[in-house]
Design an enzyme around this catalytic site. Structure first.
Site, PDB file in Angstrom:
ATOM      1  N   PRO A   1       0.835  -1.213   0.000  1.00 52.61           N
ATOM      2  CA  PRO A   1       0.000   0.000   0.000  1.00 52.61           C
ATOM      3  C   PRO A   1       0.867   1.258   0.000  1.00 52.61           C
ATOM      4  O   PRO A   1       1.885   1.319   0.681  1.00 52.61           O
ATOM      5  CB  PRO A   1      -0.823  -0.100   1.291  1.00 52.61           C
ATOM      6  CG  PRO A   1      -0.300  -1.253   2.051  1.00 52.61           C
ATOM      7  CD  PRO A   1       0.675  -2.007   1.215  1.00 52.61           C
ATOM      8  N   GLU A   2       0.467   2.234  -0.796  1.00 58.02           N
ATOM      9  CA  GLU A   2       1.179   3.514  -0.841  1.00 58.02           C
ATOM     10  C   GLU A   2       0.222   4.606  -0.357  1.00 58.02           C
ATOM     11  O   GLU A   2      -0.882   4.309   0.098  1.00 58.02           O
ATOM     12  CB  GLU A   2       1.696   3.776  -2.264  1.00 58.02           C
ATOM     13  CG  GLU A   2       2.657   2.669  -2.737  1.00 58.02           C
ATOM     14  CD  GLU A   2       3.248   2.903  -4.123  1.00 58.02           C
ATOM     15  OE1 GLU A   2       3.396   4.066  -4.524  1.00 58.02           O
ATOM     16  OE2 GLU A   2       3.571   1.908  -4.798  1.00 58.02           O
TER      17      GLU A   2
END
Ligand code: ZN
Length: 278
Positions: A2-3
């Site tokens: 996840p960013e």
């Protein structure tokens, strides 16, 4: 992994869903997930009885503010998920490590197959002294800066653009996927050095950075073929259908129709157009 956009989607979900709820019970099944604490008892003791008063984000860290001046910090690492369960009876997914039960009913579950993620409780005043958080760079999604401020930062670094975008001390929250999308949007190669950029290229880079992050949040993040990222309610994001470069080796570049290429750099794949990214 996840960013920033995926973490921001979760922040919004959490803020709506758990703000105002009182933590009744906490179960820790995997002590590694709360490894900053002496033991799981200490982690549990600092959460039970507290009320969640709001949810913030710094880079890829989620900060659930608690009454009494402490914060529950959550980092999803490589593969972490946060999932809401309506009741305690809902079947537990594999790799569920921490379960937070609320007085008003429902649970927040932390699932993390690779266990690089973590949760910990810290005093609000101590947050800035935590190494990983204090070193975080600018967050242009939350706090836009002027493009000439951005330009001054970029030019001062003398680094290749992709590793620079991924450097958490420079910009917080961008990883392998969004750096490729941002550079494609800016029409810049991953290995251009930051101090070689012309003023108009800096402007393009900053515009692309903001646009990609905003669009990715709007479409609730990117869920790739591994299905790893889902929101608080288990729903995938949609932004992957708007990707222009990432994971599209051999497909035509949406801008110039030349096939996109992949290069392995520092054990990561970088996707770009060798013809229109200069
Ligand atoms: Zn192209």
């Amino acid at each position: 992994m996840p960013e920033l956009p995926e973490v921001e989607v979760l922040r919004r979900d959490l803020e709506r869903d758990i703000t105002g709820r009182h933590i009744k019970t906490v179960e820790v099944e995997t002590p590694r997930s709360v490894r900053r604490h002496k033991n799981k008892k200490e982690f549990i003791g600092r959460l039970e009885g507290k009320k969640v008063v709001g949810v913030d984000r710094r880079g890829k860290y989620l900060l659930c503010r608690l009454d009494g001046g402490e914060v529950l910090v959550i980092h999803l690492g490589m593969s972490g998920q946060l999932r809401r369960a309506k009741t305690a009876r809902e079947a537990k997914m594999k790799h569920t490590h921490v379960i937070i039960g609320f007085q008003q009913g429902g649970q927040l579950r932390f699932i993390d197959p690779r266990t690089f993620g973590e949760m910990f409780v810290a005093e609000t005043d101590a947050i800035d002294k935590i190494k990983e958080l204090s070193h975080l760079g600018i967050d242009p999604y939350d706090h836009p800066i002027s493009w000439d401020e951005f330009g001054a930062l970029v030019v001062s670094r003398k680094a290749k653009l992709k590793p620079l975008l991924m450097d958490q001390k420079f910009i917080a929250g961008i990883g392998n996927m969004y750096s490729d999308e941002i550079l494609w949007g800016a029409g810049l190669r991953w290995d251009r050095t930051s101090d070689s950029l012309q003023a108009q290229e800096i402007r393009r880079l900053y515009r692309s950075l903001i646009e990609v992050l905003q669009e990715a949040v709007k479409f609730r993040g990117s869920t790739l073929s591994d299905g790893q990222y889902v929101d608080l309610f288990g729903q995938p994001g949609e932004y992957q259908t708007y990707h222009n470069a990432y994971d599209r080796e051999g497909k035509p570049c949406p801008r110039c129709r030349q096939p996109l290429v992949r290069e392995r750099v520092a054990s990561r794949s970088t996707y770009f157009c060798a013809s229109c990214q200069v």
